[in-house]
Write a protein that holds these residues in place. Structure first.
Motif: not given
Length: 298
Positions: A96-97, A101-103, A107-112, A145-148
């Protein structure tokens, strides 16, 4: 919109892609199919700017890609590329980086995302300890995860059981509903038929099919017939224009020379009244694939 115009690419004397043109609109899935060596991977690599076409152009929303716009692209290659000793979280963060994306956001989005794809693993588990299916889900999460806005998926369901195929398919359809343009490649024609709005088939680098799934199937005519009636296989084979008759449980599956033959079959089958089944359809995408893949090059 992604637009490919007259793409051609040769490696020495071999023409890997030969005058390929198609568009993929936002909120649309294009199925790109063909045998191994047909030119799919070369096409992907030109879109991704890994290699340059000899002839032709690739545009995104009417203009050539800029470097920043490549961060709007998600790519799941056929060859998986996870790092076995990394944890699930660190692996997703790493990819993602690379896409800007910012780290902390990742990390905030990973659980969902782990919940959405029903990953049977914790964020702290190492990749090497995951099952093949869960590792594949992690790579798809890292791709999305970066919503491409443009996504290329090469064999995303390979080796997965039907339950996990369904879970991943829902994730891809959600991305489509959010407006992403998606190119999807698979050797399972049932998967292609279920998710694709349009499809392109390549053979020896050339486009041999292009259109919506319905357009492609209907172009071959309603030459597949399933029937359950008093007629025997021998009686059906005797009808002019019936090419093959194959028993299937209590039914018979026919291939017709052309769809008009179905009327004669129907008349004979129903001469004494009701029959349990008469279903005349175009060939399946898998049957069309085998037919076109087996045609000689011209």
């Amino acid at each position: 919109m992604l637009s490919l115009q007259h793409l051609t690419k040769s490696f020495g004397t071999m023409k890997a892609v030969d005058d390929v043109s198609f568009d993929v609109h936002h909120g649309e899935i294009l199925g790109l199919i063909g045998q191994n060596g047909a030119g799919k991977t070369t096409t992907f690599r030109m879109i991704l700017n890994f290699i340059e076409p000899d002839i032709g152009a690739i545009t995104w929303n009417g203009a050539p890609f800029t470097q920043n716009q490549y961060d709007e692209l998600g790519y799941l290659p056929e060859e998986r590329g996870l790092f076995p000793k990394m944890t699930v979280e660190n692996q997703i963060v790493y990819f993602a980086e690379l896409r800007g994306m910012k780290r902390a956001d990742v990390r905030r989005e990973i659980p969902q995302w782990l919940s959405r794809f029903e990953v049977k693993a914790k964020a702290t588990d190492k990749i090497k300890d995951l099952s093949k299916g869960n590792a594949q889900k992690i790579q798809l999460i890292a791709t999305l995860i970066h919503q491409p806005k443009l996504v290329i998926l090469d064999e995303p369901f390979s080796g997965l059981d039907p339950v996990n195929v369904g879970i991943l398919r829902e994730g891809i359809m959600t991305l489509k509903q959010q407006g992403a343009a998606i190119i999807y490649s698979d050797h399972n024609m049932d998967n292609v038929e279920q998710v694709s709005d349009q499809l392109v088939m390549l053979r020896s680098g050339q486009m041999v099919l292009h259109g919506t799934v319905d357009q492609v199937r209907q172009s071959f005519g309603r030459v597949k017939l399933t029937i359950e009636s008093p007629l025997t296989a021998e009686e059906l084979r005797a009808i002019p224009g019936v090419v093959t008759v194959v028993p299937h449980h209590q039914k018979l599956e026919l291939t017709l020379a052309d769809e008009t033959v179905g009327r004669r079959v129907f008349e004979l089958a129903t001469k004494n009244g009701y029959i349990p089944e008469f279903n005349q359809q175009p060939p399946t995408l898998e049957e069309i694939f085998k037919l076109k893949a087996g045609e000689p090059n011209v």
